[in-house]
Scaffold this motif. Structure first.
Motif, PDB file in Angstrom:
ATOM      1  N   GLY A 172       0.820  -1.200   0.000  1.00 10.93           N
ATOM      2  CA  GLY A 172       0.000   0.000   0.000  1.00 10.93           C
ATOM      3  C   GLY A 172       0.852   1.247   0.000  1.00 10.93           C
ATOM      4  O   GLY A 172       2.085   1.198   0.078  1.00 10.93           O
ATOM      5  N   LEU A 173       0.193   2.391  -0.071  1.00 12.13           N
ATOM      6  CA  LEU A 173       0.871   3.672  -0.184  1.00 12.13           C
ATOM      7  C   LEU A 173       1.308   4.205   1.174  1.00 12.13           C
ATOM      8  O   LEU A 173       0.498   4.328   2.100  1.00 12.13           O
ATOM      9  CB  LEU A 173      -0.064   4.696  -0.842  1.00 12.13           C
ATOM     10  N   VAL A 174       2.591   4.511   1.300  1.00 13.95           N
ATOM     11  CA  VAL A 174       3.122   5.309   2.397  1.00 13.95           C
ATOM     12  C   VAL A 174       3.905   6.428   1.748  1.00 13.95           C
ATOM     13  O   VAL A 174       4.921   6.196   1.096  1.00 13.95           O
ATOM     14  CB  VAL A 174       4.046   4.497   3.331  1.00 13.95           C
ATOM     15  N   LEU A 175       3.428   7.656   1.907  1.00 13.91           N
ATOM     16  CA  LEU A 175       3.995   8.787   1.179  1.00 13.91           C
ATOM     17  C   LEU A 175       4.532   9.825   2.148  1.00 13.91           C
ATOM     18  O   LEU A 175       3.796  10.343   2.995  1.00 13.91           O
ATOM     19  CB  LEU A 175       2.920   9.409   0.287  1.00 13.91           C
ATOM     20  N   PHE A 176       5.845  10.112   2.047  1.00 13.79           N
ATOM     21  CA  PHE A 176       6.458  11.192   2.808  1.00 13.79           C
ATOM     22  C   PHE A 176       6.431  12.450   1.955  1.00 13.79           C
ATOM     23  O   PHE A 176       7.080  12.499   0.903  1.00 13.79           O
ATOM     24  CB  PHE A 176       7.918  10.864   3.144  1.00 13.79           C
ATOM     25  N   CYS A 177       5.704  13.481   2.387  1.00 19.12           N
ATOM     26  CA  CYS A 177       5.742  14.789   1.733  1.00 19.12           C
ATOM     27  C   CYS A 177       6.682  15.680   2.541  1.00 19.12           C
ATOM     28  O   CYS A 177       6.542  15.772   3.757  1.00 19.12           O
ATOM     29  CB  CYS A 177       4.350  15.407   1.686  1.00 19.12           C
ATOM     30  N   TYR A 178       7.588  16.365   1.873  1.00 19.22           N
ATOM     31  CA  TYR A 178       8.610  17.079   2.638  1.00 19.22           C
ATOM     32  C   TYR A 178       9.197  18.245   1.850  1.00 19.22           C
ATOM     33  O   TYR A 178       9.062  18.331   0.625  1.00 19.22           O
ATOM     34  CB  TYR A 178       9.728  16.114   3.032  1.00 19.22           C
ATOM     35  N   HIS A 179       9.836  19.154   2.614  1.00 18.22           N
ATOM     36  CA  HIS A 179      10.595  20.257   2.026  1.00 18.22           C
ATOM     37  C   HIS A 179      12.071  19.912   1.909  1.00 18.22           C
ATOM     38  O   HIS A 179      12.754  20.360   1.002  1.00 18.22           O
ATOM     39  CB  HIS A 179      10.463  21.522   2.887  1.00 18.22           C
ATOM     40  N   LYS A 180      12.551  19.140   2.880  1.00 14.24           N
ATOM     41  CA  LYS A 180      13.949  18.737   2.861  1.00 14.24           C
ATOM     42  C   LYS A 180      14.072  17.313   3.379  1.00 14.24           C
ATOM     43  O   LYS A 180      13.289  16.880   4.215  1.00 14.24           O
ATOM     44  CB  LYS A 180      14.802  19.689   3.706  1.00 14.24           C
ATOM     45  N   TYR A 181      15.042  16.605   2.866  1.00 11.31           N
ATOM     46  CA  TYR A 181      15.271  15.216   3.255  1.00 11.31           C
ATOM     47  C   TYR A 181      16.074  15.213   4.549  1.00 11.31           C
ATOM     48  O   TYR A 181      17.230  15.629   4.581  1.00 11.31           O
ATOM     49  CB  TYR A 181      16.021  14.494   2.141  1.00 11.31           C
ATOM     50  N   THR A 182      15.454  14.771   5.636  1.00  8.88           N
ATOM     51  CA  THR A 182      16.053  14.885   6.955  1.00  8.88           C
ATOM     52  C   THR A 182      16.755  13.597   7.390  1.00  8.88           C
ATOM     53  O   THR A 182      16.537  12.528   6.831  1.00  8.88           O
ATOM     54  CB  THR A 182      14.986  15.229   8.002  1.00  8.88           C
ATOM     55  N   ARG A 183      17.538  13.743   8.442  1.00  9.72           N
ATOM     56  CA  ARG A 183      18.213  12.583   9.022  1.00  9.72           C
ATOM     57  C   ARG A 183      17.193  11.584   9.562  1.00  9.72           C
ATOM     58  O   ARG A 183      17.377  10.366   9.450  1.00  9.72           O
ATOM     59  CB  ARG A 183      19.144  13.045  10.142  1.00  9.72           C
ATOM     60  N   ALA A 184      16.099  12.089  10.152  1.00 10.65           N
ATOM     61  CA  ALA A 184      15.070  11.199  10.695  1.00 10.65           C
ATOM     62  C   ALA A 184      14.421  10.382   9.584  1.00 10.65           C
ATOM     63  O   ALA A 184      14.172   9.176   9.752  1.00 10.65           O
ATOM     64  CB  ALA A 184      14.015  12.016  11.434  1.00 10.65           C
ATOM     65  N   MET A 185      14.129  11.005   8.456  1.00  7.65           N
ATOM     66  CA  MET A 185      13.549  10.283   7.329  1.00  7.65           C
ATOM     67  C   MET A 185      14.514   9.217   6.817  1.00  7.65           C
ATOM     68  O   MET A 185      14.121   8.079   6.552  1.00  7.65           O
ATOM     69  CB  MET A 185      13.193  11.263   6.211  1.00  7.65           C
ATOM     70  N   ARG A 186      15.770   9.598   6.679  1.00  2.64           N
ATOM     71  CA  ARG A 186      16.785   8.658   6.192  1.00  2.64           C
ATOM     72  C   ARG A 186      16.921   7.470   7.145  1.00  2.64           C
ATOM     73  O   ARG A 186      17.004   6.307   6.712  1.00  2.64           O
ATOM     74  CB  ARG A 186      18.124   9.380   6.038  1.00  2.64           C
ATOM     75  N   GLU A 187      16.919   7.740   8.462  1.00  5.00           N
ATOM     76  CA  GLU A 187      17.064   6.668   9.443  1.00  5.00           C
ATOM     77  C   GLU A 187      15.845   5.758   9.437  1.00  5.00           C
ATOM     78  O   GLU A 187      15.964   4.534   9.578  1.00  5.00           O
ATOM     79  CB  GLU A 187      17.284   7.265  10.836  1.00  5.00           C
ATOM     80  N   ALA A 188      14.648   6.339   9.271  1.00  6.56           N
ATOM     81  CA  ALA A 188      13.434   5.523   9.221  1.00  6.56           C
ATOM     82  C   ALA A 188      13.469   4.573   8.030  1.00  6.56           C
ATOM     83  O   ALA A 188      13.151   3.381   8.154  1.00  6.56           O
ATOM     84  CB  ALA A 188      12.204   6.423   9.142  1.00  6.56           C
TER      85      ALA A 188
END
Length: 427
Positions: A401-417
């Protein structure tokens, strides 16, 4: 008037000790050497009278240095039974069975253990044999979790699985104390117990407000009998628990697959958009994705960082031209209709639910898709992003299914997740 036995294993503040129960309870100063005996905090605040009081647990009733903390001893045990009242007819998968056996072995040795299992692994069902074993011995068991929503979701599942007395305790429902054999409660409620349980299971131990709270950790330790033990459940273990594992103070068992054997959904990262919202309108790219998800027939959870943003996003979603008739609502921790809205979404009476992080974990919605607006916001640590992604693909007949990250900048938290999700999928 309630019987004193209803308060077995409980503690409460009192200005004076009731003469009718002297000799049946223990009474100690609520504050000793400046330390609150209910939550372990230093009582450093002063009342107008000059008395010190504790702010650490004031939310469940003030304790000051002039009071007593009354403790009613736990009863020796409940009647023993053959299977602990377990009436659940389901079966564990082989991987789940391995975890269940490890839990039973740890309980036999009265050893604390950490279960590190991915979201959707079926942790609740995996603990059923453990619950049954403890209850069959006549033990008293508590399943605690930080979130009210999770308590409300687990209660009917436990009631259907076990034919024993079950108590549900949290701050949104008034309930008189009773000596139930199986207790389901928020972690804050543990402050009201003292050496009550033979087995304490804490679900979502990495979740606010339990994670990082010395008071709730103190309460969790005090709530267990000296001969009892604890089980910690999480998909994203905290550093303090892993440190205890490394020291040999805590056993660990891991499960890196969901109950249906499927992988965790990996969030999409192709949604760099700026701004998310302007002039009451969503970014066209985001609006198109919402339309696509809703028209695909999947219930859609849309996460926003803050409560104050929900009305604006609700209005903006309603203004999407191509969306058509849609049943939607917003929900947050202070919403008086929170429980009703969540249940309506679960029943399919809502197509889209805008929410804050209150629904990031511990709740299951069939066939749901997820969009996180501002996934780069500081309110979303890696564990939170992993948990939100874990709402998707939990059904054996709908594993993706769809999991969508909408963002302004690619963060360390997103990368770690993303790293954690891919690591678990690769094991």
């Amino acid at each position: 008037m309630k019987k004193l036995s209803d308060y077995a294993g409980r503690q409460w503040p009192a200005d004076v000790l009731d003469n009718s129960i002297k000799g049946q309870v223990v009474a100690i100063p609520a504050v000793q050497d400046g330390i609150c005996q209910r939550c372990g905090s230093r009582a450093s605040e002063k009342l107008p009278s000059g008395q010190l009081y504790c702010r650490g647990c004031v939310g469940i009733g003030r304790l000051d240095a002039g009071q007593l903390l009354v403790r009613c001893p736990a009863q020796s045990g409940f009647p023993k039974s053959e299977n602990g009242g377990l009436v659940w007819q389901g079966h564990l998968q082989p991987r789940q069975e391995e975890v269940s056996k490890a839990l039973l072995a740890a309980y036999k040795e009265r050893r604390d253990i950490l279960v590190h299992a991915v979201t959707g692994a079926g942790k609740t069902e995996m603990i059923f044999p453990l619950l049954a074993a403890a209850l069959a011995e006549g033990g008293r068991v508590c399943l605690a979790t930080p979130r009210i929503d999770v308590v409300n979701e687990l209660y009917p599942r436990l009631s259907a699985a076990f034919a024993v007395t079950i108590g549900k305790y949290h701050g949104r429902e008034e309930k008189e104390a009773a000596n139930e054999q199986l207790v389901l409660a928020t972690t804050h409620q543990l402050l009201k117990f003292y050496q009550a349980f033979d087995l304490l299971i804490i679900d979502e131990v990495d979740s606010f407000p339990y994670a990082g709270s010395p008071q709730l950790h103190f309460a969790a330790k005090n709530a267990v009998k000296e001969t009892g033990c604890r089980v910690f459940l999480t998909a994203t273990p905290t550093s303090d628990l892993l440190a205890e594992v490394k020291k040999g103070n805590l056993a660990i068992v891991r499960l890196n697959r969901r109950f249906h054997g499927g992988l965790l959904p990996v969030p999409r990262l192709d949604f760099y958009v700026r701004p998310f919202l302007r002039g009451g309108r969503l970014h066209p790219k985001l609006a198109r994705q919402i339309v696509k998800a809703v028209k695909a027939g999947h219930p859609l959870l849309v996460f926003v960082p803050r409560i104050a943003e929900i009305p604006a996003y609700l209005a903006a979603v309603k203004a999407i031209k191509d969306l058509g008739p849609v049943r939607l609502a917003g929900v947050h921790a202070q919403d008086p209709d929170r429980l009703e809205k969540v249940e309506a979404f679960r029943k399919g009476e809502l197509d889209l639910l805008l929410t804050t992080t209150i629904l990031e974990r511990g709740v299951t919605f069939k066939h749901v898709w997820v969009i996180i607006i501002a996934a780069d916001d500081a309110i979303y640590p890696p564990a939170s992003l992993v948990q939100i992604a874990g709402r998707v693909g939990r059904d054996k007949d709908d594993q993706t299914g769809l999991v969508l990250f909408c963002y302004h900048k690619y963060t360390r938290a997103m990368r770690e997740a993303i790293r954690q999700i891919k690591e678990m999928n690769g094991k």
